[in-house]
Design a protein around this motif. Structure first.
Motif, PDB file in Angstrom:
ATOM      1  N   TRP A  67       9.371   4.383   4.827  1.00 34.24           N
ATOM      2  CA  TRP A  67       8.127   3.763   5.277  1.00 34.24           C
ATOM      3  C   TRP A  67       7.738   2.645   4.314  1.00 34.24           C
ATOM      4  O   TRP A  67       7.832   2.802   3.104  1.00 34.24           O
ATOM      5  CB  TRP A  67       6.982   4.780   5.330  1.00 34.24           C
ATOM      6  CG  TRP A  67       7.196   5.910   6.294  1.00 34.24           C
ATOM      7  CD1 TRP A  67       7.582   7.187   6.002  1.00 34.24           C
ATOM      8  CD2 TRP A  67       7.052   5.853   7.706  1.00 34.24           C
ATOM      9  NE1 TRP A  67       7.686   7.947   7.137  1.00 34.24           N
ATOM     10  CE2 TRP A  67       7.361   7.146   8.211  1.00 34.24           C
ATOM     11  CE3 TRP A  67       6.685   4.856   8.607  1.00 34.24           C
ATOM     12  CZ2 TRP A  67       7.324   7.450   9.561  1.00 34.24           C
ATOM     13  CZ3 TRP A  67       6.651   5.159   9.957  1.00 34.24           C
ATOM     14  CH2 TRP A  67       6.965   6.448  10.420  1.00 34.24           C
ATOM     15  N   ASP A  68       7.298   1.517   4.901  1.00 33.35           N
ATOM     16  CA  ASP A  68       6.846   0.370   4.106  1.00 33.35           C
ATOM     17  C   ASP A  68       5.584  -0.175   4.771  1.00 33.35           C
ATOM     18  O   ASP A  68       5.614  -0.554   5.946  1.00 33.35           O
ATOM     19  CB  ASP A  68       7.925  -0.710   4.061  1.00 33.35           C
ATOM     20  CG  ASP A  68       7.633  -1.787   3.034  1.00 33.35           C
ATOM     21  OD1 ASP A  68       6.444  -2.132   2.857  1.00 33.35           O
ATOM     22  OD2 ASP A  68       8.582  -2.292   2.416  1.00 33.35           O
ATOM     23  N   MET A  69       4.454  -0.190   4.050  1.00 36.75           N
ATOM     24  CA  MET A  69       3.188  -0.655   4.617  1.00 36.75           C
ATOM     25  C   MET A  69       2.439  -1.516   3.617  1.00 36.75           C
ATOM     26  O   MET A  69       2.553  -1.331   2.407  1.00 36.75           O
ATOM     27  CB  MET A  69       2.313   0.541   5.028  1.00 36.75           C
ATOM     28  CG  MET A  69       2.901   1.400   6.144  1.00 36.75           C
ATOM     29  SD  MET A  69       1.800   2.740   6.678  1.00 36.75           S
ATOM     30  CE  MET A  69       1.882   3.829   5.239  1.00 36.75           C
ATOM     31  N   ASN A  70       1.682  -2.495   4.181  1.00 40.60           N
ATOM     32  CA  ASN A  70       0.885  -3.407   3.362  1.00 40.60           C
ATOM     33  C   ASN A  70      -0.556  -3.448   3.858  1.00 40.60           C
ATOM     34  O   ASN A  70      -0.854  -3.116   5.014  1.00 40.60           O
ATOM     35  CB  ASN A  70       1.450  -4.826   3.431  1.00 40.60           C
ATOM     36  CG  ASN A  70       2.880  -4.913   2.969  1.00 40.60           C
ATOM     37  OD1 ASN A  70       3.206  -4.555   1.854  1.00 40.60           O
ATOM     38  ND2 ASN A  70       3.758  -5.387   3.846  1.00 40.60           N
ATOM     39  N   ASN A  71      -1.454  -3.893   3.000  1.00 37.24           N
ATOM     40  CA  ASN A  71      -2.808  -4.257   3.381  1.00 37.24           C
ATOM     41  C   ASN A  71      -2.975  -5.744   3.106  1.00 37.24           C
ATOM     42  O   ASN A  71      -2.429  -6.271   2.127  1.00 37.24           O
ATOM     43  CB  ASN A  71      -3.853  -3.479   2.580  1.00 37.24           C
ATOM     44  CG  ASN A  71      -3.864  -2.003   2.925  1.00 37.24           C
ATOM     45  OD1 ASN A  71      -3.669  -1.626   4.084  1.00 37.24           O
ATOM     46  ND2 ASN A  71      -4.083  -1.148   1.927  1.00 37.24           N
ATOM     47  N   SER A  73       0.807  -1.218   0.000  1.00 33.00           N
ATOM     48  CA  SER A  73       0.000   0.000   0.000  1.00 33.00           C
ATOM     49  C   SER A  73       0.841   1.269   0.000  1.00 33.00           C
ATOM     50  O   SER A  73       0.407   2.316  -0.462  1.00 33.00           O
ATOM     51  CB  SER A  73      -0.935   0.017   1.222  1.00 33.00           C
ATOM     52  OG  SER A  73      -0.184   0.039   2.426  1.00 33.00           O
ATOM     53  N   TYR A  74       2.064   1.151   0.502  1.00 29.21           N
ATOM     54  CA  TYR A  74       2.903   2.350   0.572  1.00 29.21           C
ATOM     55  C   TYR A  74       4.359   1.930   0.750  1.00 29.21           C
ATOM     56  O   TYR A  74       4.669   1.092   1.604  1.00 29.21           O
ATOM     57  CB  TYR A  74       2.474   3.227   1.744  1.00 29.21           C
ATOM     58  CG  TYR A  74       3.121   4.588   1.793  1.00 29.21           C
ATOM     59  CD1 TYR A  74       2.590   5.669   1.091  1.00 29.21           C
ATOM     60  CD2 TYR A  74       4.251   4.802   2.570  1.00 29.21           C
ATOM     61  CE1 TYR A  74       3.180   6.921   1.152  1.00 29.21           C
ATOM     62  CE2 TYR A  74       4.842   6.057   2.642  1.00 29.21           C
ATOM     63  CZ  TYR A  74       4.300   7.108   1.931  1.00 29.21           C
ATOM     64  OH  TYR A  74       4.890   8.361   1.991  1.00 29.21           O
ATOM     65  N   LYS A  75       5.226   2.501  -0.025  1.00 35.32           N
ATOM     66  CA  LYS A  75       6.662   2.249   0.101  1.00 35.32           C
ATOM     67  C   LYS A  75       7.387   3.480  -0.417  1.00 35.32           C
ATOM     68  O   LYS A  75       7.389   3.740  -1.616  1.00 35.32           O
ATOM     69  CB  LYS A  75       7.054   0.998  -0.694  1.00 35.32           C
ATOM     70  CG  LYS A  75       8.519   0.611  -0.530  1.00 35.32           C
ATOM     71  CD  LYS A  75       8.828  -0.691  -1.276  1.00 35.32           C
ATOM     72  CE  LYS A  75      10.272  -1.092  -1.085  1.00 35.32           C
ATOM     73  NZ  LYS A  75      10.590  -2.366  -1.784  1.00 35.32           N
ATOM     74  N   LYS A  76       7.972   4.219   0.514  1.00 36.12           N
ATOM     75  CA  LYS A  76       8.544   5.492   0.100  1.00 36.12           C
ATOM     76  C   LYS A  76       9.533   6.000   1.135  1.00 36.12           C
ATOM     77  O   LYS A  76       9.380   5.772   2.334  1.00 36.12           O
ATOM     78  CB  LYS A  76       7.420   6.522  -0.088  1.00 36.12           C
ATOM     79  CG  LYS A  76       7.862   7.855  -0.651  1.00 36.12           C
ATOM     80  CD  LYS A  76       6.651   8.764  -0.852  1.00 36.12           C
ATOM     81  CE  LYS A  76       7.060  10.108  -1.433  1.00 36.12           C
ATOM     82  NZ  LYS A  76       5.885  10.996  -1.636  1.00 36.12           N
ATOM     83  N   THR A  77      10.513   6.684   0.652  1.00 36.09           N
ATOM     84  CA  THR A  77      11.429   7.423   1.521  1.00 36.09           C
ATOM     85  C   THR A  77      11.065   8.893   1.431  1.00 36.09           C
ATOM     86  O   THR A  77      11.010   9.473   0.343  1.00 36.09           O
ATOM     87  CB  THR A  77      12.895   7.213   1.101  1.00 36.09           C
ATOM     88  OG1 THR A  77      13.215   5.815   1.165  1.00 36.09           O
ATOM     89  CG2 THR A  77      13.840   7.992   2.006  1.00 36.09           C
ATOM     90  N   SER A  78      10.814   9.506   2.576  1.00 39.21           N
ATOM     91  CA  SER A  78      10.380  10.908   2.594  1.00 39.21           C
ATOM     92  C   SER A  78      11.520  11.840   2.203  1.00 39.21           C
ATOM     93  O   SER A  78      12.676  11.430   2.109  1.00 39.21           O
ATOM     94  CB  SER A  78       9.861  11.280   3.983  1.00 39.21           C
ATOM     95  OG  SER A  78      10.933  11.333   4.905  1.00 39.21           O
ATOM     96  N   ASN A  79      11.160  13.104   1.992  1.00 42.39           N
ATOM     97  CA  ASN A  79      12.174  14.078   1.576  1.00 42.39           C
ATOM     98  C   ASN A  79      13.190  14.392   2.667  1.00 42.39           C
ATOM     99  O   ASN A  79      14.185  15.066   2.422  1.00 42.39           O
ATOM    100  CB  ASN A  79      11.505  15.377   1.102  1.00 42.39           C
ATOM    101  CG  ASN A  79      10.571  15.955   2.146  1.00 42.39           C
ATOM    102  OD1 ASN A  79      10.515  15.477   3.273  1.00 42.39           O
ATOM    103  ND2 ASN A  79       9.824  16.988   1.754  1.00 42.39           N
ATOM    104  N   ILE A  80      12.938  13.898   3.896  1.00 40.53           N
ATOM    105  CA  ILE A  80      13.926  14.075   4.964  1.00 40.53           C
ATOM    106  C   ILE A  80      14.634  12.758   5.281  1.00 40.53           C
ATOM    107  O   ILE A  80      15.309  12.632   6.298  1.00 40.53           O
ATOM    108  CB  ILE A  80      13.269  14.659   6.234  1.00 40.53           C
ATOM    109  CG1 ILE A  80      12.169  13.720   6.754  1.00 40.53           C
ATOM    110  CG2 ILE A  80      12.728  16.052   5.974  1.00 40.53           C
ATOM    111  CD1 ILE A  80      11.615  14.148   8.108  1.00 40.53           C
ATOM    112  N   GLY A  81      14.441  11.760   4.410  1.00 40.54           N
ATOM    113  CA  GLY A  81      15.187  10.516   4.522  1.00 40.54           C
ATOM    114  C   GLY A  81      14.582   9.437   5.399  1.00 40.54           C
ATOM    115  O   GLY A  81      15.248   8.454   5.731  1.00 40.54           O
ATOM    116  N   VAL A  82      13.294   9.551   5.784  1.00 37.02           N
ATOM    117  CA  VAL A  82      12.635   8.529   6.595  1.00 37.02           C
ATOM    118  C   VAL A  82      11.928   7.531   5.683  1.00 37.02           C
ATOM    119  O   VAL A  82      11.124   7.927   4.830  1.00 37.02           O
ATOM    120  CB  VAL A  82      11.623   9.157   7.567  1.00 37.02           C
ATOM    121  CG1 VAL A  82      10.932   8.076   8.381  1.00 37.02           C
ATOM    122  CG2 VAL A  82      12.320  10.149   8.496  1.00 37.02           C
TER     123      VAL A  82
END
Length: 308
Positions: free
Chosen positions: A86-90, A75-84
């Protein structure tokens, strides 16, 4: 001592100081005991995972049109613009998929749902009866009262409030639908797999007072069972049942402590369950004994002080 003055009147704040110090000592001793025993447990106790993993591939599902198969999507896999990162599934699945528990509600109208099962019903000492050799000879073999009594001649009578596991070694076929289900028709009416005889289920309830049942097959009933008598008997006695267990061949006949922790679904007829066993779990009694001793010591100190 000054005449007319008691020790406690001379130092009125002393009781609270001593009790505070005593409580602090209890806390320190308990914390030290916990730390010591956690080290001892990790070194001496073997933990065996009794659950299959959930995955989009490699699972076997009960062939019923109303059971949702497990499916997980990103559902979501991204590195934010400040380098954090995140990896999420449904994910989606039916209650009775994978290693799971059947609550009484599954077969008994008005029975308890998963959220009503107490944790003390799901944790306890296990006995494992191995019928794998007979199941290898007869795919629809039913464990009988005679099998249970024969086991007891070697290992002793099953203690009340035990967790009873039936080992068929069917878990080795997990992911192979034809072997695990005993059919390639995709119809639950054509299942072939070993299980428990209904009379043996009644025996375990009435004569041995087990508190939880489990098997390493897709059903606790034998494949050809039309009326699911074992489901009705066990769940009708308000006893939960685990299905699709794994690694029962790694457990001794006695001497393991089992933990079956289901997802707490309100009014659920079943739920995915993480099941594991601790072999040599008797070592954990040292922690409880230490805490009891410390508590008693504190009580004695309090009594002695109040009696002075």
């Amino acid at each position: 001592m000054i005449p007319g003055c008691s020790f406690r009147r001379r130092f009125p704040q002393l009781p609270s100081i001593i009790m505070t110090s005593s409580s602090a000592l209890v806390f320190i001793c308990a914390a030290t005991s916990c730390l010591w025993n956690s080290v001892a447990v990790s070194a001496d106790v073997e933990i065996v995972d009794l659950s299959h993993a959930y995955a989009n591939e490699g699972m076997t599902f009960y062939p019923h049109p109303n059971i949702a198969h497990f499916n997980i999507t990103k559902s979501y896999k991204k590195t934010s613009n400040i380098g954090v990162y995140w990896d999420m599934n449904n994910f989606c699945l039916g209650e009775h998929v994978g290693t799971h528990i059947d609550a009484p509600l599954h077969s008994i109208p008005g029975g308890r749902g998963v959220h009503e099962l107490r944790l003390d019903e799901l944790i306890g000492d296990a006995v494992i009866i191995d019928i794998s050799a007979k199941a290898a000879m007869d795919v629809d073999y039913e464990c009988t009262i005679a099998d249970i009594r024969s086991w007891e001649e070697k290992h002793g009578v099953i203690p009340p409030k035990s967790i009873f596991f039936l080992r068929t070694d069917w878990s080795k076929y997990w992911g192979n639908d034809v072997k695990y289900l005993g059919t390639d028709t995709g119809k639950h009416e054509n299942l072939h797999l070993p299980g428990l005889h209904p009379d043996a289920a009644k025996f375990l309830i009435n004569d041995r007072q087990i508190k939880l049942y489990g098997a390493d097959a897709i059903s606790i009933d034998v494949g050809p069972s039309k009326h699911k008598e074992v489901h009705v008997t066990l769940l009708g006695a308000d006893i939960g049942a685990l299905e699709n267990l794994a690694n029962l061949d790694k457990l001794p006949a006695t001497g393991s402590k089992v933990f079956a922790i289901p997802m707490k679904i309100k009014d659920g007829s079943g739920a995915p369950t993480r099941v594991f066993a601790m072999i040599g779990a008797g070592n954990t009694c040292y922690l409880s004994f230490s805490l009891v001793c410390i508590t008693l010591l504190n009580a004695v100190m309090t009594f002695v002080w109040n009696s002075t």
